[in-house]
Design a protein around this motif. Sequence first.
Motif, PDB file in Angstrom:
ATOM      1  N   SER A 300       0.826  -1.201   0.000  1.00 53.27           N
ATOM      2  CA  SER A 300       0.000   0.000   0.000  1.00 53.27           C
ATOM      3  C   SER A 300       0.859   1.250   0.000  1.00 53.27           C
ATOM      4  CB  SER A 300      -0.934   0.011   1.219  1.00 53.27           C
ATOM      5  OG  SER A 300      -0.188  -0.022   2.414  1.00 53.27           O
ATOM      6  N   ILE A 301       0.309   2.288  -0.656  1.00 52.08           N
ATOM      7  CA  ILE A 301       0.883   3.630  -0.705  1.00 52.08           C
ATOM      8  C   ILE A 301      -0.274   4.597  -0.503  1.00 52.08           C
ATOM      9  CG2 ILE A 301       2.170   5.306  -2.094  1.00 52.08           C
ATOM     10  CD1 ILE A 301       3.339   3.013  -3.674  1.00 52.08           C
ATOM     11  N   PRO A 302      -0.080   5.687   0.227  1.00 48.46           N
ATOM     12  CA  PRO A 302      -1.180   6.646   0.385  1.00 48.46           C
ATOM     13  C   PRO A 302      -1.710   7.127  -0.959  1.00 48.46           C
ATOM     14  CG  PRO A 302       0.559   7.128   1.962  1.00 48.46           C
ATOM     15  CD  PRO A 302       1.089   6.055   1.056  1.00 48.46           C
ATOM     16  N   GLN A 303      -3.027   7.072  -1.131  1.00 44.20           N
ATOM     17  CA  GLN A 303      -3.692   7.508  -2.354  1.00 44.20           C
ATOM     18  C   GLN A 303      -4.985   8.215  -1.982  1.00 44.20           C
ATOM     19  OE1 GLN A 303      -3.878   4.420  -5.504  1.00 44.20           O
ATOM     20  NE2 GLN A 303      -2.560   3.178  -4.204  1.00 44.20           N
ATOM     21  N   ARG A 304      -5.565   8.882  -2.974  1.00 48.59           N
ATOM     22  CA  ARG A 304      -6.837   9.567  -2.770  1.00 48.59           C
ATOM     23  C   ARG A 304      -7.991   8.642  -3.111  1.00 48.59           C
ATOM     24  NH1 ARG A 304      -7.543  14.769  -1.625  1.00 48.59           N
ATOM     25  NH2 ARG A 304      -5.732  16.142  -1.553  1.00 48.59           N
ATOM     26  N   VAL A 305      -8.942   8.536  -2.184  1.00 52.68           N
ATOM     27  CA  VAL A 305     -10.149   7.751  -2.373  1.00 52.68           C
ATOM     28  C   VAL A 305     -11.327   8.651  -2.023  1.00 52.68           C
ATOM     29  CG1 VAL A 305     -11.442   5.698  -1.716  1.00 52.68           C
ATOM     30  CG2 VAL A 305      -8.940   5.615  -1.809  1.00 52.68           C
ATOM     31  N   PHE A 306     -12.202   8.910  -3.004  1.00 51.44           N
ATOM     32  CA  PHE A 306     -13.341   9.801  -2.818  1.00 51.44           C
ATOM     33  C   PHE A 306     -12.898  11.170  -2.306  1.00 51.44           C
ATOM     34  CE2 PHE A 306     -15.206   5.515  -2.073  1.00 51.44           C
ATOM     35  CZ  PHE A 306     -15.990   5.476  -3.227  1.00 51.44           C
ATOM     36  N   GLY A 307     -11.780  11.662  -2.837  1.00 50.31           N
ATOM     37  CA  GLY A 307     -11.302  12.991  -2.488  1.00 50.31           C
ATOM     38  C   GLY A 307     -10.514  13.070  -1.206  1.00 50.31           C
ATOM     39  N   GLN A 308     -10.374  11.971  -0.473  1.00 48.74           N
ATOM     40  CA  GLN A 308      -9.635  11.960   0.788  1.00 48.74           C
ATOM     41  C   GLN A 308      -8.415  11.057   0.665  1.00 48.74           C
ATOM     42  OE1 GLN A 308     -10.433  13.919   3.342  1.00 48.74           O
ATOM     43  NE2 GLN A 308     -12.281  14.677   2.313  1.00 48.74           N
ATOM     44  N   CYS A 309      -7.339  11.443   1.334  1.00 45.72           N
ATOM     45  CA  CYS A 309      -6.126  10.628   1.321  1.00 45.72           C
ATOM     46  C   CYS A 309      -6.273   9.476   2.309  1.00 45.72           C
ATOM     47  CB  CYS A 309      -4.912  11.479   1.675  1.00 45.72           C
ATOM     48  SG  CYS A 309      -4.359  12.542   0.332  1.00 45.72           S
ATOM     49  N   VAL A 310      -6.029   8.267   1.817  1.00 45.64           N
ATOM     50  CA  VAL A 310      -6.121   7.058   2.630  1.00 45.64           C
ATOM     51  C   VAL A 310      -4.749   6.397   2.617  1.00 45.64           C
ATOM     52  CG1 VAL A 310      -7.277   4.851   2.959  1.00 45.64           C
ATOM     53  CG2 VAL A 310      -8.550   6.797   2.040  1.00 45.64           C
ATOM     54  N   ASN A 311      -4.221   6.131   3.805  1.00 46.26           N
ATOM     55  CA  ASN A 311      -2.851   5.618   3.904  1.00 46.26           C
ATOM     56  C   ASN A 311      -2.730   4.181   3.401  1.00 46.26           C
ATOM     57  OD1 ASN A 311      -2.017   8.055   4.986  1.00 46.26           O
ATOM     58  ND2 ASN A 311      -2.356   7.391   7.098  1.00 46.26           N
ATOM     59  N   LEU A 395       7.273  10.235  -1.537  1.00 47.19           N
ATOM     60  CA  LEU A 395       7.634   8.840  -1.817  1.00 47.19           C
ATOM     61  C   LEU A 395       7.322   8.574  -3.275  1.00 47.19           C
ATOM     62  CD1 LEU A 395       6.185   6.990   1.340  1.00 47.19           C
ATOM     63  CD2 LEU A 395       8.570   7.580   0.899  1.00 47.19           C
ATOM     64  N   ASP A 396       8.372   8.385  -4.067  1.00 52.70           N
ATOM     65  CA  ASP A 396       8.224   8.169  -5.511  1.00 52.70           C
ATOM     66  C   ASP A 396       8.701   6.752  -5.840  1.00 52.70           C
ATOM     67  OD1 ASP A 396       7.328  10.841  -6.057  1.00 52.70           O
ATOM     68  OD2 ASP A 396       9.396  11.515  -5.783  1.00 52.70           O
ATOM     69  N   TYR A 397       7.761   5.910  -6.242  1.00 52.08           N
ATOM     70  CA  TYR A 397       8.057   4.508  -6.548  1.00 52.08           C
ATOM     71  C   TYR A 397       8.184   4.319  -8.060  1.00 52.08           C
ATOM     72  CZ  TYR A 397       6.918   3.012  -1.767  1.00 52.08           C
ATOM     73  OH  TYR A 397       6.909   2.813  -0.417  1.00 52.08           O
ATOM     74  N   LYS A 398       9.113   3.468  -8.445  1.00 51.07           N
ATOM     75  CA  LYS A 398       9.257   3.023  -9.830  1.00 51.07           C
ATOM     76  C   LYS A 398       9.212   1.495  -9.845  1.00 51.07           C
ATOM     77  CE  LYS A 398      11.936   6.938 -11.618  1.00 51.07           C
ATOM     78  NZ  LYS A 398      13.202   7.351 -12.284  1.00 51.07           N
ATOM     79  N   ARG A 429       3.756  14.263  -1.237  1.00 55.83           N
ATOM     80  CA  ARG A 429       3.506  13.756  -2.579  1.00 55.83           C
ATOM     81  C   ARG A 429       3.848  12.273  -2.641  1.00 55.83           C
ATOM     82  NH1 ARG A 429       6.268  18.795  -6.005  1.00 55.83           N
ATOM     83  NH2 ARG A 429       4.945  20.420  -5.076  1.00 55.83           N
ATOM     84  N   TYR A 430       2.973  11.547  -3.318  1.00 53.56           N
ATOM     85  CA  TYR A 430       3.158  10.099  -3.491  1.00 53.56           C
ATOM     86  C   TYR A 430       2.883   9.759  -4.948  1.00 53.56           C
ATOM     87  CZ  TYR A 430       2.504  10.480   1.551  1.00 53.56           C
ATOM     88  OH  TYR A 430       2.594  10.857   2.855  1.00 53.56           O
ATOM     89  N   SER A 431       3.736   8.940  -5.520  1.00 53.15           N
ATOM     90  CA  SER A 431       3.571   8.576  -6.924  1.00 53.15           C
ATOM     91  C   SER A 431       4.059   7.158  -7.147  1.00 53.15           C
ATOM     92  CB  SER A 431       4.335   9.543  -7.841  1.00 53.15           C
ATOM     93  OG  SER A 431       5.738   9.430  -7.626  1.00 53.15           O
TER      94      SER A 431
END
Length: 714
Positions: A300-311, A395-398, A429-431
């Motif tokens: 898992s990586i923090p992402q936006r779900v329904f406009g909210q950031c979820v860890n 956190l920038d993942y490749k 920022r997370y990508s």
Amino acid sequence: MATVVETSFSGSVSRQVTYVLLFVSLAHTQNTVVFQPSFLTTTGPAVTAFLLGNTSDVSLKLRTVSPSNTTGSVGPPSCVVEATRWVLTREPMGKNAVRIQLNLNQSLRLCGENDTTGDCCSERLCVLETLQVSACVGSTPQASLLIQATIHAQLFPKSTGYDNKTIIPNQVYQPLGSCPCDLTFSVCDARCCCDKDCSSEDLKLFESHCLPGPFGGQVSPAPDYQCSVQSAENSPDWFPFLCVNSPPENNPYLGHFYHGNTIASRPRPSFQKPTLSAPVPVNLYVQGSPIVTLNNQYFSIPQRVFGQCVNGTPVAFLKNFKVECETLLRSCPAGSPLQTLPADLGTRVMNGQGGDVVVDVTDDVATDLSQFISESKAVTSTGEKLICENVTLALDYKFYWKGNSITGIALTRTVGTIISNVSVALTTRYSAVFLNGDFMAEANSGNPGYQVGRPVIAGVLDNNSDSIQKTLINIWKPVHDGLCSTAEKKAVLFGENSTSGCLLPVSRQNLPQCNLLRDTVANLQAALITYVAKSGNPDAFTMTDWLNISFVTLNSSTTSEDSAGACRGIPSHQHIYVWSLITGLVEGSPQREIQDLQISYSLSTWALDCGGGDFSSCAETQLFPITSSVTFIDIPINIGPPKTRFQINFTEYDCSRNDVCWPELAFPITKYYTGEPYSQSLAKGMILVFFFITASILGTPWRQIRQVWHGAAL
């Protein structure tokens, strides 16, 4: 006095409390006990009464009694204990009151045909008996309570489970509402004999009192055309030859409403935290499947779900994303994801081929935190200076992949030290990007035509491989202070017009250098792309899938020279025009292709605002806007040649402007008619032609022609 009090017990609550207190006082002064009330009638499995007075040495005895057949009276109270199917409990309510509770120790369901458990009712009237509760001191009864119990068997659903789907029968074979009196889900409705939830034992309770008519599910009388209704008195002789033998389930209402379907219930809103299902063992990764760690947990990586950031959001295979999450820091963070360690981030991830890969973590220390933090007016929670070291800023993942497996994972962790006297708004920022070799896994924008809302695909020619390297057309996306130095760029989405911009600070010393200023703005607005994809899934090696981008630079509207406080011909506005055309349909969806893309620049004049004074009195630095916009233009589908003056004025044969369309008289027998198979429409058309010819031959005009022909022949 006691009789009066017992009669008044059924009054209001206030009067009842008053009389209970009166009984307690009387019983206490006389050192006696009484039941309140002294007689009860119940139709349920629970009974409650009160024993008032000096109850310290009183014991309770329960037995079943029978009234006398001659007098109807019950014998005197007794302190003999008898076995009953009732459970007697007592609960002190103070020094001089005891609450007595009787509960039936038996199920009220009706016994089945082969039920041998005994914990059921053999008859509809399950309990009919008289109970006597005696208050005894030693073996001497002091008071008694009589209870008349008349309890019927209850109806219970055949199943206690709950099905979250409601099945409506197919209306072609069964009318809707075949049992309208079935009003309660999974419960037997009383007097509803067609209710499928009623067992045979339940039906015994009301089988002679079923609801009549259609509401009760009773089939209406058979129609007159049924052979079963033939009678010797009223039926004609030909009735046996024309009557119909049809099942009684058939009726004229079959299929009259609509076809049945299965309707899934909508989940109700819940305030509980959703729980993820356990990961499924990974054999091969496919696009969209979640990535799993070696210990069978979602990666898992923090992402936006329904406009909210979820860890704890799982990462999907071949799904790139880039999100920003804002957090108000009143104190230094202590846990993930703002405080991380390389050892915790170096997770072992299943590669999809039975092995695993380790996340390779690289740290990057950020010295300029202007892109990540902005000060807030709120003070810190401790009131002291905020000093937070090694805060995770990005956190920038490749993810490197090949086929259906992951070959490697590289993580760049950006950390920094936050120092502030007030609380700060932190933007992290997370990508995640998936790379096949050195190429990013980009999803198509359509198949084959563009889909509205998908990025417009551009490209740059790679002379070494003679292929097109895919990229995107971008416009400005300002953040934080709106300056061009901190602004980002967002992709141009097909079919969505937009305008955005940023602010460029220009100092009083730089403005006289107009050529340098024009070059600076031109470099900020420059687009290095040279091609745009015609469709949403172009081939990088097929040049016919790509179009050249045309660049147009507008001349300045004035020929004046640059002055000391102004520069002319600044390309401050970039406009992108996209012409698209619907080229066909795929499964009913229009397929759009780009026919041309043009990038133009509007030139403007930048001058310092000196407030009416000379150039030397101007502010040291002023902000000037740089904008970019995109406009999509739909090319109309072939509209045909222009109408002539005759077509405009003479509208008798214009099918679009008249109810009668003579030019389409033979339309049903043409290949454009799709209401039925062409062979059937052609056969029906030929039959109509045959009838027309027959009517013409046998009609009056043809008969007159034959008479004239024969007269001329004679």
